[in-house]
Design a protein around this motif. Structure first.
Motif, PDB file in Angstrom:
ATOM      1  N   ALA A 172       0.835  -1.207   0.000  1.00  0.00           N
ATOM      2  CA  ALA A 172       0.000   0.000   0.000  1.00  0.00           C
ATOM      3  C   ALA A 172       0.866   1.253   0.000  1.00  0.00           C
ATOM      4  CB  ALA A 172      -0.943  -0.010   1.207  1.00  0.00           C
ATOM      5  N   ALA A 173       1.921   1.246   0.829  1.00  0.00           N
ATOM      6  CA  ALA A 173       2.837   2.395   0.850  1.00  0.00           C
ATOM      7  C   ALA A 173       3.570   2.524  -0.472  1.00  0.00           C
ATOM      8  CB  ALA A 173       3.833   2.244   2.001  1.00  0.00           C
ATOM      9  N   GLY A 174       3.971   1.397  -1.049  1.00  0.00           N
ATOM     10  CA  GLY A 174       4.702   1.424  -2.312  1.00  0.00           C
ATOM     11  C   GLY A 174       3.872   1.974  -3.459  1.00  0.00           C
ATOM     12  N   ILE A 175       2.601   1.549  -3.554  1.00  0.00           N
ATOM     13  CA  ILE A 175       1.785   2.056  -4.660  1.00  0.00           C
ATOM     14  C   ILE A 175       1.339   3.488  -4.403  1.00  0.00           C
ATOM     15  CG2 ILE A 175       1.076  -0.244  -5.379  1.00  0.00           C
ATOM     16  CD1 ILE A 175      -1.693   0.315  -4.183  1.00  0.00           C
ATOM     17  N   THR A 176       1.321   3.903  -3.141  1.00  0.00           N
ATOM     18  CA  THR A 176       1.064   5.318  -2.862  1.00  0.00           C
ATOM     19  C   THR A 176       2.220   6.165  -3.384  1.00  0.00           C
ATOM     20  OG1 THR A 176      -0.239   4.739  -0.907  1.00  0.00           O
ATOM     21  CG2 THR A 176       0.585   6.990  -1.037  1.00  0.00           C
ATOM     22  N   LEU A 177       3.440   5.678  -3.229  1.00  0.00           N
ATOM     23  CA  LEU A 177       4.603   6.359  -3.805  1.00  0.00           C
ATOM     24  C   LEU A 177       4.538   6.340  -5.332  1.00  0.00           C
ATOM     25  CD1 LEU A 177       7.353   4.927  -1.432  1.00  0.00           C
ATOM     26  CD2 LEU A 177       6.594   7.315  -1.527  1.00  0.00           C
ATOM     27  N   LEU A 178       4.157   5.191  -5.903  1.00  0.00           N
ATOM     28  CA  LEU A 178       4.036   5.113  -7.360  1.00  0.00           C
ATOM     29  C   LEU A 178       2.971   6.084  -7.864  1.00  0.00           C
ATOM     30  CD1 LEU A 178       4.213   1.241  -7.982  1.00  0.00           C
ATOM     31  CD2 LEU A 178       5.857   2.954  -8.782  1.00  0.00           C
ATOM     32  N   ALA A 179       1.848   6.171  -7.153  1.00  0.00           N
ATOM     33  CA  ALA A 179       0.784   7.098  -7.570  1.00  0.00           C
ATOM     34  C   ALA A 179       1.291   8.527  -7.562  1.00  0.00           C
ATOM     35  CB  ALA A 179      -0.423   6.937  -6.644  1.00  0.00           C
ATOM     36  N   ARG A 180       2.066   8.877  -6.541  1.00  0.00           N
ATOM     37  CA  ARG A 180       2.646  10.225  -6.481  1.00  0.00           C
ATOM     38  C   ARG A 180       3.607  10.448  -7.646  1.00  0.00           C
ATOM     39  NH1 ARG A 180       7.385  11.486  -2.261  1.00  0.00           N
ATOM     40  NH2 ARG A 180       8.350  10.065  -3.771  1.00  0.00           N
ATOM     41  N   ALA A 237      18.096  -1.990  -3.920  1.00  0.00           N
ATOM     42  CA  ALA A 237      16.715  -2.293  -3.528  1.00  0.00           C
ATOM     43  C   ALA A 237      15.810  -1.110  -3.870  1.00  0.00           C
ATOM     44  CB  ALA A 237      16.643  -2.603  -2.042  1.00  0.00           C
ATOM     45  N   SER A 238      14.702  -1.403  -4.514  1.00  0.00           N
ATOM     46  CA  SER A 238      13.789  -0.342  -4.961  1.00  0.00           C
ATOM     47  C   SER A 238      12.989   0.223  -3.797  1.00  0.00           C
ATOM     48  CB  SER A 238      12.824  -0.889  -6.006  1.00  0.00           C
ATOM     49  OG  SER A 238      11.787   0.035  -6.276  1.00  0.00           O
ATOM     50  N   PRO A 239      12.832   1.543  -3.719  1.00  0.00           N
ATOM     51  CA  PRO A 239      11.971   2.128  -2.690  1.00  0.00           C
ATOM     52  C   PRO A 239      10.494   1.810  -2.898  1.00  0.00           C
ATOM     53  CG  PRO A 239      12.708   3.818  -4.221  1.00  0.00           C
ATOM     54  CD  PRO A 239      13.474   2.571  -4.553  1.00  0.00           C
ATOM     55  N   TYR A 240      10.111   1.369  -4.083  1.00  0.00           N
ATOM     56  CA  TYR A 240       8.722   0.973  -4.299  1.00  0.00           C
ATOM     57  C   TYR A 240       8.456  -0.433  -3.758  1.00  0.00           C
ATOM     58  CZ  TYR A 240       9.080   4.997  -7.339  1.00  0.00           C
ATOM     59  OH  TYR A 240       9.312   6.268  -7.823  1.00  0.00           O
ATOM     60  N   ALA A 241       9.532  -1.161  -3.440  1.00  0.00           N
ATOM     61  CA  ALA A 241       9.418  -2.432  -2.725  1.00  0.00           C
ATOM     62  C   ALA A 241       9.683  -2.237  -1.238  1.00  0.00           C
ATOM     63  CB  ALA A 241      10.406  -3.449  -3.297  1.00  0.00           C
ATOM     64  N   ALA A 242      10.627  -1.377  -0.902  1.00  0.00           N
ATOM     65  CA  ALA A 242      10.998  -1.079   0.483  1.00  0.00           C
ATOM     66  C   ALA A 242      10.820   0.418   0.699  1.00  0.00           C
ATOM     67  CB  ALA A 242      12.437  -1.508   0.746  1.00  0.00           C
ATOM     68  N   PRO A 243       9.607   0.870   1.020  1.00  0.00           N
ATOM     69  CA  PRO A 243       9.319   2.312   1.048  1.00  0.00           C
ATOM     70  C   PRO A 243      10.181   3.122   2.005  1.00  0.00           C
ATOM     71  CG  PRO A 243       7.284   1.066   0.955  1.00  0.00           C
ATOM     72  CD  PRO A 243       8.376   0.065   1.176  1.00  0.00           C
ATOM     73  N   ALA A 244      10.759   2.508   3.032  1.00  0.00           N
ATOM     74  CA  ALA A 244      11.631   3.247   3.947  1.00  0.00           C
ATOM     75  C   ALA A 244      12.826   3.848   3.215  1.00  0.00           C
ATOM     76  CB  ALA A 244      12.118   2.333   5.070  1.00  0.00           C
ATOM     77  N   ARG A 245      13.140   3.330   2.039  1.00  0.00           N
ATOM     78  CA  ARG A 245      14.288   3.803   1.265  1.00  0.00           C
ATOM     79  C   ARG A 245      13.978   5.050   0.432  1.00  0.00           C
ATOM     80  NH1 ARG A 245      18.690   0.587   0.388  1.00  0.00           N
ATOM     81  NH2 ARG A 245      18.716  -1.492   1.327  1.00  0.00           N
ATOM     82  N   ILE A 246      12.717   5.432   0.328  1.00  0.00           N
ATOM     83  CA  ILE A 246      12.378   6.565  -0.538  1.00  0.00           C
ATOM     84  C   ILE A 246      13.093   7.820  -0.048  1.00  0.00           C
ATOM     85  CG2 ILE A 246      10.311   7.414   0.648  1.00  0.00           C
ATOM     86  CD1 ILE A 246      10.606   6.888  -3.138  1.00  0.00           C
ATOM     87  N   LYS A 247      13.635   8.600  -0.983  1.00  0.00           N
ATOM     88  CA  LYS A 247      14.422   9.770  -0.595  1.00  0.00           C
ATOM     89  C   LYS A 247      13.563  10.875  -0.014  1.00  0.00           C
ATOM     90  CE  LYS A 247      18.283   8.927  -3.732  1.00  0.00           C
ATOM     91  NZ  LYS A 247      19.063   9.429  -4.892  1.00  0.00           N
ATOM     92  N   SER A 248      12.345  11.020  -0.502  1.00  0.00           N
ATOM     93  CA  SER A 248      11.476  12.092  -0.013  1.00  0.00           C
ATOM     94  C   SER A 248      10.056  11.578   0.129  1.00  0.00           C
ATOM     95  CB  SER A 248      11.487  13.277  -0.971  1.00  0.00           C
ATOM     96  OG  SER A 248      10.518  14.242  -0.592  1.00  0.00           O
ATOM     97  N   VAL A 249       9.404  11.950   1.215  1.00  0.00           N
ATOM     98  CA  VAL A 249       7.991  11.619   1.391  1.00  0.00           C
ATOM     99  C   VAL A 249       7.091  12.801   1.041  1.00  0.00           C
ATOM    100  CG1 VAL A 249       8.461   9.879   3.145  1.00  0.00           C
ATOM    101  CG2 VAL A 249       8.006  12.250   3.849  1.00  0.00           C
ATOM    102  N   GLU A 250       7.682  13.872   0.556  1.00  0.00           N
ATOM    103  CA  GLU A 250       6.891  15.045   0.161  1.00  0.00           C
ATOM    104  C   GLU A 250       5.825  14.641  -0.849  1.00  0.00           C
ATOM    105  OE1 GLU A 250       7.098  18.059   1.373  1.00  0.00           O
ATOM    106  OE2 GLU A 250       8.945  17.868   2.555  1.00  0.00           O
ATOM    107  N   GLY A 251       4.638  15.207  -0.692  1.00  0.00           N
ATOM    108  CA  GLY A 251       3.571  14.957  -1.651  1.00  0.00           C
ATOM    109  C   GLY A 251       2.739  13.724  -1.374  1.00  0.00           C
ATOM    110  N   LEU A 252       3.027  13.006  -0.281  1.00  0.00           N
ATOM    111  CA  LEU A 252       2.201  11.861   0.066  1.00  0.00           C
ATOM    112  C   LEU A 252       0.895  12.342   0.709  1.00  0.00           C
ATOM    113  CD1 LEU A 252       4.785   9.271   1.445  1.00  0.00           C
ATOM    114  CD2 LEU A 252       3.663   9.315  -0.800  1.00  0.00           C
TER     115      LEU A 252
END
Length: 319
Positions: A172-180, A237-252
């Motif tokens: 759910a977190a990963g596809i929320t990042l993908l949607a953004r 490792a992709s942040p869309y698989a491991a969302p903790a790795r995403i560089k920015s959470v802005e826009g979520l």
């Protein structure tokens, strides 16, 4: 003072805790034993839940990113308004290595009965047979399909939330990042993450927590390896698989997260929640004392579970 189970949880879950402790834990990377053991335990516990009433179910076949067909289950109340309303796109738990919507359909139907908010749950393909990006892309394809068919199902496109528990929370977190990042429009209204599995680097046992955990370090290693292969723990490792790795959470979107104090995902969830708060994104976050992973499955009627479920239902009904 050492960590310990909530007394009411320990009493209610005593039979299942005894059964788990008396059987040897599966070896690391033993997916087959985990599939059989976890599925059997969940099926046993879900069978004890009350039968939902007034909830309809249909199964829809959709095409995923690679042209393969997957199933999306729809749950909705018989007396639902015909005008567009809020909707949840759900991804089930199970470490991405086990489970399906059939296993989770009773608690999902009970959720719909209680909230009146319809749910679409994705029967994504499991790992290790289908490693990343397949589980995430299956769930994202379902989200896009839901947007495309919103009018058909009385879905308000401005009031769609992603939701999942454990590995489903990761998806759910990963596809929320993908949607953004892919510019899905209108943007998602909320993400509801139930003790989400977010960080493939969290594989070292916490000696104070591990003896009380119902999902342990070896389970995480097994699940993350099934999803990521030799990329686990690396910069690839992709942040869309491991969302903790995403560089920015802005826009979520506004975010709800909860986790038990005795859950191995506790610290990574706290860190993710802190990043969302620091980005000034609306956040509701709970840590429930004395409770392990999937506590509501094993002790659905204790007061702590009732509080947690009330928090989750409020997150859904305020979409």
């Amino acid at each position: 003072m050492p960590l310990s189970y909530d007394p009411e949880f320990a009493k209610a879950a005593a039979p299942i805790l005894s059964g788990i402790s008396s059987n040897p834990a599966p070896a690391v990377h033993d997916v087959k034993s985990r599939r059989e053991g976890i599925t059997a335990r969940y099926a046993e516990m879900f069978a004890k839940l009350p039968e939902p009433s007034g909830v309809e179910q249909t199964i829809h076949q959709i095409k995923s990113y690679d042209g393969q067909t997957i199933s999306v289950y729809r749950f909705w109340k018989k007396d639902s308004p015909t005008s567009p309303g809020p909707t949840v796109l759900h991804c089930h738990g199970g470490g991405t290595i086990q489970g399906d919507v059939e296993l989770f359909k009773k608690p999902l139907a009970l959720q719909v009965q209680q909230t009146g908010v319809q749910v679409f749950s994705v029967d994504y393909r499991l790992t290790p047979e289908n490693p990343h990006p397949t589980p995430s892309e299956d769930c994202y394809a379902a989200l896009c399909w839901l947007y495309e068919h919103a009018d058909e199902f009385a879905v308000d496109r401005t009031r769609i939330a992603t939701m999942g528990e454990s590995a489903g929370g990761m998806l759910a977190a990963g596809i929320t990042l993908l949607a953004r990042d892919r510019g899905l429009s209108p943007p998602l209204a909320k993400q509801i993450l139930i003790y989400p599995m977010l960080d493939d680097r969290n594989t070292v046992p916490n000696p104070a927590l591990e003896p009380l955990a119902l999902w342990r370090a070896n389970d995480s290693i097994t699940a993350w390896t099934a999803l990521l292969g030799d990329k686990i723990g690396t910069d690839d490792a992709s942040p869309y698989a491991a969302p903790a790795r995403i560089k920015s959470v802005e826009g979520l979107p506004p975010t709800y997260i909860d986790v038990g104090e005795l859950d191995v995902f506790r610290d990574e969830d706290i860190k993710y929640a802190a990043r969302i708060a620091a980005a000034n994104i609306s956040l509701e976050f709970h840590v429930y004392p004395g409770l392990p992973h999937a506590f509501e499955v094993y002790a659905p009627n204790i007061e702590a579970t009732k509080r947690a479920q009330a928090d989750r239902m409020r997150a859904i009904t305020t979409l």
